[in-house]
Scaffold this motif. Structure first.
Motif, PDB file in Angstrom:
ATOM      1  N   PHE A  27      -3.863  -2.348   4.646  1.00  0.00           N
ATOM      2  CA  PHE A  27      -5.297  -2.182   4.896  1.00  0.00           C
ATOM      3  C   PHE A  27      -5.963  -3.412   4.291  1.00  0.00           C
ATOM      4  CE2 PHE A  27      -9.569  -0.576   4.591  1.00  0.00           C
ATOM      5  CZ  PHE A  27      -9.683   0.301   5.658  1.00  0.00           C
ATOM      6  N   VAL A  33      -5.673  -2.951   9.918  1.00  0.00           N
ATOM      7  CA  VAL A  33      -4.953  -1.783   9.419  1.00  0.00           C
ATOM      8  C   VAL A  33      -3.655  -1.611  10.203  1.00  0.00           C
ATOM      9  CG1 VAL A  33      -6.259  -0.213  10.911  1.00  0.00           C
ATOM     10  CG2 VAL A  33      -5.132   0.699   8.878  1.00  0.00           C
ATOM     11  N   VAL A  89      -9.304   0.687  -7.151  1.00  0.00           N
ATOM     12  CA  VAL A  89      -9.597   0.635  -5.720  1.00  0.00           C
ATOM     13  C   VAL A  89     -11.024   1.074  -5.415  1.00  0.00           C
ATOM     14  CG1 VAL A  89      -8.936   1.560  -3.464  1.00  0.00           C
ATOM     15  CG2 VAL A  89      -7.177   1.022  -5.157  1.00  0.00           C
ATOM     16  N   GLY A 106      -6.761  -1.798  -0.094  1.00  0.00           N
ATOM     17  CA  GLY A 106      -6.066  -0.558  -0.423  1.00  0.00           C
ATOM     18  C   GLY A 106      -5.334  -0.617  -1.753  1.00  0.00           C
ATOM     19  N   ASP A 107      -5.047  -1.816  -2.232  1.00  0.00           N
ATOM     20  CA  ASP A 107      -4.404  -1.983  -3.541  1.00  0.00           C
ATOM     21  C   ASP A 107      -5.410  -2.341  -4.635  1.00  0.00           C
ATOM     22  OD1 ASP A 107      -1.913  -1.727  -2.207  1.00  0.00           O
ATOM     23  OD2 ASP A 107      -1.943  -3.861  -1.744  1.00  0.00           O
ATOM     24  N   HIS A 116      -6.182  -7.233  -0.048  1.00  0.00           N
ATOM     25  CA  HIS A 116      -5.553  -5.921  -0.032  1.00  0.00           C
ATOM     26  C   HIS A 116      -6.483  -4.855  -0.620  1.00  0.00           C
ATOM     27  CE1 HIS A 116      -2.523  -9.034   0.199  1.00  0.00           C
ATOM     28  NE2 HIS A 116      -2.590  -9.285  -1.092  1.00  0.00           N
ATOM     29  N   LEU A 162     -10.737   3.602   4.778  1.00  0.00           N
ATOM     30  CA  LEU A 162      -9.393   3.747   4.189  1.00  0.00           C
ATOM     31  C   LEU A 162      -9.123   5.196   3.813  1.00  0.00           C
ATOM     32  CD1 LEU A 162      -6.728   2.711   2.948  1.00  0.00           C
ATOM     33  CD2 LEU A 162      -8.021   2.162   0.871  1.00  0.00           C
ATOM     34  N   ARG A 163     -10.119   5.833   3.196  1.00  0.00           N
ATOM     35  CA  ARG A 163      -9.933   7.237   2.800  1.00  0.00           C
ATOM     36  C   ARG A 163      -9.711   8.123   4.025  1.00  0.00           C
ATOM     37  NH1 ARG A 163      -8.491   5.612  -1.920  1.00  0.00           N
ATOM     38  NH2 ARG A 163     -10.140   5.247  -3.449  1.00  0.00           N
ATOM     39  N   GLN A 173      -6.162   7.621   5.032  1.00  0.00           N
ATOM     40  CA  GLN A 173      -5.215   8.233   4.101  1.00  0.00           C
ATOM     41  C   GLN A 173      -5.203   9.751   4.228  1.00  0.00           C
ATOM     42  OE1 GLN A 173      -6.531   6.182   0.510  1.00  0.00           O
ATOM     43  NE2 GLN A 173      -4.642   4.955   0.529  1.00  0.00           N
ATOM     44  N   LEU A 201       0.813  -1.213   0.000  1.00  0.00           N
ATOM     45  CA  LEU A 201       0.000   0.000   0.000  1.00  0.00           C
ATOM     46  C   LEU A 201       0.848   1.265   0.000  1.00  0.00           C
ATOM     47  CD1 LEU A 201      -2.850   1.107   0.128  1.00  0.00           C
ATOM     48  CD2 LEU A 201      -2.831   0.775   2.595  1.00  0.00           C
TER      49      LEU A 201
END
Lengths: 482, 482
Positions: B262, B294, B363, B393-394, B391, B249-250, B253, B167
């Motif tokens: 993540f 996470v 994503v 996040g990927d 994954h 996730l956002r 980030q 990530l």
């Protein structure tokens, strides 16, 4: 369009224009010599080309039509965006055999997604427009360069453009999440889907980035956006040597991963700028042989980039690594520091003719290279003055060798510069470096690339070009010779 | 070596062994069937190949000798590192026509430079050894994966390997600063010099990364090292849906650029792990359909990744985006969370046969894809249960379709899985995704790649392969068919 029967055109160009008139709107087919003229010379005015046909498609399907028709009529195509190449990469050949394929009308921003951190921009979107679009949604496209008012997305991708903000987020290669391009057979490479992981064989996107339009016409790109800057700290540092500058860079990198820029310049460059910019003042009082401009940013308003800069500078002043430093007290002062950095090229040009080289070596060997190469040049070419300035953190400097006082420019550029540049390039190759760090090969360096690359490298480049563009119709005479 | 006149060998292999005995030490030429046997089958035991000659060169010059001799005798070469391919990418063809070219004896760490953040490792260096070498100088090589005890640098580069720590720093493509490789004509591509900016035409390093040994034999790589981890915070979160996971996730980030992992998993995966690992306990009390693991790290001991995690989780609990969360109170608990994540594949395998897919989509479309694709599979194949984990996040999940209760494994794998996988792959392509996010194509997906790629893409892959390896001797039958 004008009549495709214009007398000046080659028969192949005439046939191409006629074929295209069925698929493209009339405004997309330009044969008026006055309208074409501005696009026949590179912006440094070193290469004068000729073309009787300028094609301006408005969408990807039209680009495919152009490529297919050009292949059928065997007409070479010179892709062009902002025409701001530093190496004659977008100028047509002088014999008038080629048509210019301008992407400037393809200006749609197909997607702008701050949450995903992505923009999908067509090839004709200008860099400054991309910057504004990103800021309008609270994001930033971090790459920037002097030609931001004219350089286009297609050209930036096709030349793997760099600039002064590469240290943290990389060149275009690091910022491109996907590429759409028309291949020489007219087929469409749709690599726009922004996949973070994709192992389906050879990475065609990566192959097209930096290929200078010789393998595909980039029609759109998916681009990464990063958080907008909430705070920045800009400092000017005086120090004794490039070695000390590299040591300072390592200290900064140990303290933060948000070092945006780390620009090195010698006393002579600073003196040239102070003489050139009427209102400029030396940022630090101390006389020093070398200077650094460093910028640290933060995306979080609560972060403290100035604190990081202060701590590093206090520690390095205390242990004698640097001799003086000042942190810009305001955005206005930060901008003033940057204006001085950005004026170096123009300021040095005002001092007389020079041979300029856009080169890179591994970052940790750059300090030694700058000192040794300057000494070697001045010894080999008596009366010259050599020095480098620029992106130390990227291992990339602009290495200038200034002509002896009183040298006639015509003699210097015509007779001396090729010899000087070959000498500098030999030094670069011996240091494991690149004779084109960010400007590409274009026409200007095509012979030097062939002279200085291994047979393995040239063989592979030639084989790939021959395989994907067997008639050598895409951007002829650039990057690699047939 | 044994006598090169071994009866089993093809004449071409015999001639190759004889030629090589002049250039290579005897121990580098292996013809003993028992010594070769372990390297003839992939580690999942799906592909059984055959080879009567195993060549183990000890330096790059010897690899060049092998490649030149094999070209002269027209012997295909199958490059092999740790033989941990998930797609049969390092297994020789069954007809015995090829020799295995093992890079395992090339184990030198040519350079280890913490200041420059670089390691230059030969192809046979094992990932775990690279991890240890980096840690020994206070740095970290961030990429890791399950096969870290056997996967080698050459294989990691050639497959553009990924894993659970992609990530923040990316796949191998983002971590490779240079590649040294022997091309099919025996010439050496020396791309090791770690230049941050280099625009000398087509990027051969990028072309070789992920080419699965079909264009060049990677003999060494320059690899980026990042700061060692000073502190980390690992949390387990319960929430209602993949959509909510992406929103979380956002949030992370936006709060930090140091999100290392993540990982998303559904209730079923957690249940399988709890049943499989004897000492495992549910990390959170709440029953929830989806879970996230996470990890946030810091290179600076003064930073506070736990504070970042606490703030994000407190805010998202307060506004109802998540339903429960716990931060690991110790390194031991953090490791326990990770053990649960890493046990999912084995735990699910213990619950019965499944069709497994290593896929990616952009994503931001992954949450919808996971829900919709699972529903579509269960509707199309009654009795199956489909879900993805991994994954997020990927944009890369492992999407498993489990067989209906009582299905005979032989019937499932022989008859059903190809149909199920084709169905899943069609859904992936419709979503703009990749049928191979991190495992590559190898033998396993070669037909699916050809079926699902555009003619533009397949044409370009074929042209590049033909151009660089005109006799198709490098890793035959992998990635692309002749």
């Amino acid at each position: 369009m004008n009549s495709p029967q214009d007398a000046a055109m080659t028969p192949a160009l005439r046939d191409l224009a006629t074929t295209l008139s069925a698929d493209l709107p009339a405004r997309a087919i330009v044969t008026d010599a006055e309208a074409i003229a501005p696009w026949l010379v590179d912006w440094r005015r070193r290469y004068q080309g000729h073309a009787d046909l300028l094609i301006e498609p408005e969408d990807t399907a039209q680009v495919q039509s152009v490529v297919r028709a050009a292949a059928a009529h065997r007409v070479p195509l010179v892709p062009q965006g902002g025409n701001s190449s530093m190496v004659g990469g977008a100028t047509p050949p002088a014999d008038g055999s080629a048509a210019i394929l301008s992407l400037r009308r393809m200006k749609r921003m197909r997607r702008l997604d701050p949450d995903a951190g992505l923009a999908v921009a067509e090839a004709g979107v200008i860099l400054a427009e991309l910057h504004e679009a990103a800021l309008s949604v609270g994001r930033r496209f971090p790459l920037t360069l002097g030609a931001r008012g004219s350089a286009t997305v297609g050209g930036l991708v096709s030349t793997n453009a760099g600039g002064t903000q590469v240290l943290r987020f990389g060149t275009m290669r690091g910022l491109v999440a996907g590429v759409e391009a028309v291949l020489p057979d007219g087929s469409l490479h749709d690599g726009l889907s922004p996949l973070k992981k994709d192992n389906r064989g050879y990475d065609l996107n990566q192959l097209l980035i930096g290929a200078e339009g010789t393998l595909g016409i980039v029609t759109a790109a998916a681009l990464r956006l990063v958080p907008a800057i909430a705070a920045r700290a800009v400092a000017w540092v005086a120090l004794a040597s490039p070695d000390d500058a590299l040591a300072l860079l390592r200290r900064f990198q140990a303290a933060s991963d948000a070092i945006e820029s780390f620009e090195l310049l010698p006393r002579e460059s600073l003196a040239a700028v102070l003489a050139y910019l009427p209102d400029a003042r030396a940022p630090v009082a101390a006389e020093a042989p070398w200077h650094v401009l460093v910028e640290v940013t933060a995306a979080d308003a609560g972060a403290d980039p100035a604190g990081i800069v202060e701590r590093v500078l206090a520690a390095t002043l205390a242990d004698g690594l640097i001799t003086d430093a000042t942190i810009a007290a305001s955005e206005a002062q930060a901008d003033a520091f940057w204006r001085m950095r950005e004026a170096i090229s123009d300021a040095e040009r005002a001092t007389g003719p020079a041979a300029q080289h856009d080169i890179s070596v591994p970052v940790d060997t750059m300090p030694r290279f700058m000192v040794d190469a300057a000494a070697a040049c001045e010894a080999r070419f008596p009366g010259t003055r050599a020095s480098g300035f620029g992106h130390l953190g990227d291992g990339n400097v602009h290495f200038h060798v200034r002509a002896p006082k009183g040298t006639a420019p015509a003699h210097w550029y015509g007779e001396e510069v090729p010899v000087v540049s070959a000498f500098v390039h030999d030094l670069v190759v011996a240091a494991g470096g690149s004779i084109s760090a960010e400007h590409g090969i274009g026409q200007m360096k095509i012979a030097e690339l062939a002279r200085l690359s291994s047979p393995a490298r040239m063989g592979a480049l030639h084989a790939i070009k021959q395989a994907l563009d067997p008639n050598w119709l895409f951007n002829p005479g650039k990057l690699i010779a047939r």
